[in-house]
Design an enzyme around this catalytic site. Structure first.
Site, mmCIF file in Angstrom:
data_model
loop_
_atom_site.group_PDB
_atom_site.id
_atom_site.type_symbol
_atom_site.label_atom_id
_atom_site.label_comp_id
_atom_site.label_asym_id
_atom_site.label_seq_id
_atom_site.Cartn_x
_atom_site.Cartn_y
_atom_site.Cartn_z
ATOM 1 N N CYS A 223 0.122 2.646 6.075
ATOM 2 C CA CYS A 223 0.669 1.348 6.472
ATOM 3 C C CYS A 223 0.780 0.466 5.244
ATOM 4 O O CYS A 223 0.177 0.744 4.206
ATOM 5 C CB CYS A 223 -0.221 0.679 7.514
ATOM 6 S SG CYS A 223 -1.923 0.374 6.955
ATOM 7 N N HIS B 28 -9.426 2.201 -2.427
ATOM 8 C CA HIS B 28 -8.018 1.939 -2.104
ATOM 9 C C HIS B 28 -7.375 1.067 -3.186
ATOM 10 O O HIS B 28 -7.119 -0.108 -2.968
ATOM 11 C CB HIS B 28 -7.951 1.266 -0.729
ATOM 12 C CG HIS B 28 -6.591 0.956 -0.231
ATOM 13 N ND1 HIS B 28 -5.446 1.571 -0.705
ATOM 14 C CD2 HIS B 28 -6.171 0.064 0.721
ATOM 15 C CE1 HIS B 28 -4.394 1.085 -0.069
ATOM 16 N NE2 HIS B 28 -4.800 0.171 0.795
ATOM 17 N N CYS C 262 0.805 -1.222 0.000
ATOM 18 C CA CYS C 262 0.000 0.000 0.000
ATOM 19 C C CYS C 262 0.836 1.269 0.000
ATOM 20 O O CYS C 262 0.331 2.337 -0.354
ATOM 21 C CB CYS C 262 -0.932 0.008 1.206
ATOM 22 S SG CYS C 262 -2.001 -1.439 1.295
#
Length: 445
Positions: free
Chosen positions: A431, A401, A89
């Protein structure tokens, strides 16, 4: 803070749902579109872009050198180098950080950096097929889960690990649902107010010419530019080469753009944002894991999209009369136990604050990636932040996302918010799988 790297443009696609409006477009097409528009908004000669750095997580089946594909699709020159990064990510944020490091080190003057992902096009994998199957059943693996959403160390979904951490840290289902609801409300309000207009570039997704974007005019390919530091050019040098036409990549063969009377769907907003979100509806959703608190409502979706920034040395911006939108002041990374995604954004942010002698109250804009509502809640709480100042335009729970792109989206959003406020410091923190955290410090004014 001796960084000389400035942001001269920001651009991103809208984010799409799994199988939604952006599903016909591959990751490198989305990435190319974000880069193309970032360069266009920068109002620079595309030949000046020396390097492209793009994050991408689910790379299986995308093809060789994805960032190079995106650079070519964006119309950049063959002399523009390209690198692809994968830090799950954090990939898009790390791409921006590496671009800044390259510029500060004097290795490049102008770099386009960001991230891209098409989770709708993630393939399925058939391990063992190369050697052949002799007896018994075989298992097909989902590359999206395997490479993006699965905790390798504990052999479970990241949502499962995060639910355990939420229970340990006392982050209740009610708190997570309330945060998710606020994310949708804030994102919808920000869209309605036009706050994303300086970030999002609308897309005309062709409905019959699959994989194509409809534009008014086909973009031209930038001219090649031999690196400025190269000496001895001319007859007899290594740069003295003119390839035959059939050995030059033909943009018509890989271009994702079409013109003319081609039917399309116009996408102007983040598709996952729900106008009908309610606490009552969120409360009715079943947890992903029995007894857990994470649901499809207080976690982000599985999404498609891309984001890019054009970064440059401040001397280049000044010499070319370009407005510096912001300074990329610094970047840090941290690592912790793999399940504790909820802690590492705060740890990274605190590392930045300590490094520069700042306190949380010195930061005007806070953006935490909503990998889950519990992540943003936990990190905000650890830093003693009022939730009213965190993700004020919503976050990934509402907007989506696309894992390779989210880090870049966060940085662009911080830049836009700081400029709207008239200046100050902002922090974007995220994160990533494996228990790592990254944070970027941005300064405007």
């Amino acid at each position: 803070m001796n960084s000389k790297t400035v942001v001269i443009s920001v651009a991103r696609t809208p984010f799409g749902r799994l199988g939604g409006a952006l599903a016909p477009l591959g990751a490198t097409t989305l990435g190319g579109e974000a880069i193309r528009n970032a360069v266009r908004r920068a109002a620079i000669d595309p030949a000046d872009v020396e390097q492209v750095i793009m994050g991408l997580v689910i790379q299986a089946g995308v093809g060789q050198a994805p960032a190079r594909q995106a650079a070519f699709k964006a119309g950049l020159a063959k002399t523009t180098t390209a690198e692809t990064l994968n830090k799950v990510c954090a990939s898009g944020m790390l791409a921006i950080a590496y671009a800044a490091k390259s510029i500060n080190a004097g290795d490049a003057r102008v770099v386009a950096a960001g991230g891209m992902e098409s989770m709708s096009n993630a393939p399925y994998l058939l391990p063992g097929a190369r050697s052949g199957y002799r007896f018994g059943d075989a298992t097909v693996l989902d590359a999206m889960i395997r490479d993006g959403l699965w905790d390798y160390y504990f052999n479970e979904a990241m949502s499962t690990s995060s639910a355990k951490v939420a229970a340990e840290l006392g982050v209740t289902r009610e708190l997570q649902d309330e945060f998710a609801y606020a994310s949708h409300v804030r994102a919808r309000s920000a869209h309605d107010a036009g706050y994303f207009d300086d970030e999002i570039v609308p897309l005309n997704v062709a409905t019959k010419a699959k994989g194509k974007i409809v534009v008014d005019a086909l973009p031209e390919t930038a001219r090649e530019r031999v690196p400025a530091g190269v000496g001895g050019r001319g007859a007899g040098s290594v740069w003295d080469h003119v390839p035959p036409r059939n050995m030059v990549a033909d943009p018509q063969q890989y271009s994702p753009y079409v013109t003319g009377d081609v039917p399309f769907t116009r996408v102007t907003r983040d598709e996952p944002v729900r106008a009908d979100a309610s606490l009552e509806a969120l409360a009715k959703l079943k947890p992903i894991d029995a007894g857990g608190t994470i649901t499809a409502g207080n976690a982000p979706g599985v999404n498609d999209g891309a984001a890019a920034l054009v970064l440059a040395h401040e001397d280049y911006a000044r010499a070319n009369g370009l407005e510096a939108l912001a300074t990329l002041a610094d970047h840090v990374s941290v690592g912790w136990d793999p399940p504790y995604l909820a802690l590492v954004p705060a740890m990274a942010a605190q590392k930045l604050l300590d490094k520069h002698g700042l306190s949380p109250s010195d930061i005007a804009v806070w953006e935490f990636n909503e990998a889950f509502s519990a992540v943003a809640l936990t990190s905000s709480g650890r830093l003693g932040l009022d939730l009213a100042v965190v993700n004020v335009q919503g976050g990934a729970v509402a907007m989506g996302h696309p894992i390779g792109a989210s880090g870049a989206r966060l940085v662009g959003t911080v830049v836009s918010q700081l400029r709207r406020r008239g200046g100050g410091y902002g922090i974007a923190a995220i994160c990533s799988g494996g228990g790592q955290g990254d944070a970027v410090l941005v300064r405007v004014g």
